[in-house]
Scaffold this active site. Structure first.
Site, PDB file in Angstrom:
ATOM      1  CE1 TYR A 181      -3.567  -2.563   0.524  1.00 48.93           C
ATOM      2  CE2 TYR A 181      -4.658  -0.534   1.186  1.00 48.93           C
ATOM      3  CZ  TYR A 181      -4.727  -1.847   0.791  1.00 48.93           C
ATOM      4  OH  TYR A 181      -5.946  -2.443   0.647  1.00 48.93           O
ATOM      5  CE  LYS A 232       1.523 -17.461  -3.219  1.00 43.82           C
ATOM      6  NZ  LYS A 232       0.692 -18.679  -3.322  1.00 43.82           N
ATOM      7  CG  ASP A 264      -2.354 -20.104  -1.960  1.00 44.80           C
ATOM      8  OD1 ASP A 264      -1.829 -20.122  -0.825  1.00 44.80           O
ATOM      9  OD2 ASP A 264      -1.865 -20.699  -2.941  1.00 44.80           O
ATOM     10  CG  ASP A 288      -8.239  -4.585   1.479  1.00 45.91           C
ATOM     11  OD1 ASP A 288      -9.188  -4.089   2.121  1.00 45.91           O
ATOM     12  OD2 ASP A 288      -8.160  -4.543   0.234  1.00 45.91           O
ATOM     13  CG  ASP A 292     -13.771  -6.823   2.041  1.00 43.06           C
ATOM     14  OD1 ASP A 292     -13.489  -6.136   3.035  1.00 43.06           O
ATOM     15  OD2 ASP A 292     -14.235  -6.350   0.982  1.00 43.06           O
TER      16      ASP A 292
END
Ligand code: IPM
Ligand code: MG
Length: 405
Positions: A181, A232, A264, A288, A292
């Site tokens: 970000y 990751k 994942d 983020d 959600d």
């Protein structure tokens, strides 16, 4: 600073069609919002309603916050400031200096939502979202707590099967001021063969990982004592360092169990068996996305609050949902995520646990009585708008006013 948001949900659902609900009234009565005592503690709150449904949900949350806090002898002085699209229209920038200053000088910040069609095509530095990112960075609130709790009353609003969703109570601890970000270099350029390129950098320094990891471990201690760090590390260098540092910090917390998971797989496990998670620790962008996804387990993104904190200084409290321009101004928004963010403000931001509990109890009570906004509605419940949900919350706080919390 990192305590678990604990909601004492009652194990029954009053939302079946057989339960009689209060008759709907076109003009529900107003609850008097004064405890009649002068406050013994006062705090300065920066109120940043923003865009879309932001002002509607903030109005409800402010009333609820005032009333619950007044019963504990707490008073507030509010400073309302523009941010996002509202600030762009007013001043030409998404985070005016005055807004950042008011936020920094406050005891806590309650934030609504930002964004809207009108500003969608603005250049990056003039997007409403940039205002929120500048605010987070400007305040240095690096630890973002996003609890996802499935309320027993809302199990049927979840898109997942009852047996998968029931009892889920997890906390995403998202790193908020670093990673892709904010990483440099970033930008647009033209390649040697004249093609347009957009690029960003995922970068983490050891101390950025260490400090957010400690928040997650401290949090887990007050919960079920388990941290799952999501990265990751099979592909990204920044994630390899992430895993190394989290493992090192875990040595300071021998009583907390640490596991690691690739992002994942974590996305898959959240849908497959969300109850396996207690505290999820992850970077900015994975947090983020995963928060959600986690919100859907609870029935609606309209239910999820968040707290963004640092070691000292004011915290930023906001619902995780966006500005929902499609329903803005129609009194359809679910104010509960913002109301629960106000409870987090009391608990994490001001250390006022009792007032926070009053709000949490009112949310559960109002759901128990069957009141639902459209996003969490299911058959047999009473559909209400944003304002009426707020009035029901106030009635509930009023009727439990003498209860010891
Ligand atoms: C969130 C939002 C923000 C983010 C946007 C609005 C900048 O999606 O708080 O989750 O990406 O952090
Ligand atoms: Mg998001």
């Amino acid at each position: 600073m990192a305590a678990a948001l604990h909601l004492n949900a009652k194990p029954f659902n009053l939302c079946s069609p057989s339960i009689r609900l209060p008759k709907s009234s076109p003009s529900p009565f107003r609850v008097k919002c004064s405890a009649g005592t002068s406050p013994s503690r006062r705090y300065n709150i920066a109120l940043l309603p923003g865009d879309g449904i932001g002002p509607e949900v903030i109005a409800v949350a402010k009333d609820v916050l005032n009333f619950a806090a007044s019963l504990e002898g707490i008073g507030f002085d509010y400073k309302e400031m523009p941010v996002g699209g509202a600030a762009l229209d007013l001043t030409g920038v998404p985070l005016p200096d005055e807004t950042l200053l008011a936020a920094k000088e406050s005891d806590a910040i309650l934030f609504g939502a930002i964004g809207g069609y009108k500003w969608d095509d603005n250049p990056k530095h003039l997007k409403p979202e940039t205002g929120l990112l500048q605010l987070r960075k400007g305040l240095g609130v690096f630890a973002n707590l996003r609890p996802a709790t499935v309320f027993p009353q809302l199990v049927d609003a979840s898109t997942l099967k009852r047996e998968v969703a029931e009892g889920v109570d997890l906390m995403v601890v998202r790193e908020l001021t670093g990673g892709i970000y904010f990483g440099q270099p970033r930008g647009f350029k033209t390649s040697e063969n004249g093609e347009e390129i957009g690029f960003n950098t995922e970068v983490y320094a050891a101390q950025e990982i260490d400090r957010v990891a400690r928040v997650a471990f401290n949090n887990a201690r007050k919960r079920q004592g388990r941290v799952c760090s999501v990265d990751k590390a099979n592909v990204l260098e920044a994630s390899i360092l992430w895993r190394k540092r989290v493992t090192a910090i875990a040595a300071e917390y021998p009583d907390v169990e640490l596991s690691h998971m690739y992002v994942d797989n974590a996305a898959m496990q959240l849908i497959r068996e969300p109850k396996q998670f207690d505290t999820i620790l992850t970077n900015n962008i994975f947090g983020d996305i995963l928060s959600d996804a986690a919100s859907m387990i609870t029935g609606s993104i309209g239910m999820l609050p968040s707290a963004s904190l640092r070691e000292s200084g004011p915290g930023l409290f906001e619902p995780i949902h966006g500005s929902a321009p499609d329903i803005a101004g129609q009194d359809k928004a679910n104010p509960l995520a913002t109301v629960l963010s106000a409870a987090m403000l009391l608990k994490y931001g001001l250390g006022e646990e009792n007032a926070a509990k009053r709000i949490e109890a009112a949310v559960l009570d109002t759901l128990d009585k069957g009141f639902r906004t459209g996003d969490i509605y299911s058959a047999g419940c009473k559909r209400v708008g944003c304002k009426e949900m707020g009035e029901e919350l106030l009635k509930s706080i009023e009727s439990h006013k003498l209860a010891t919390v």
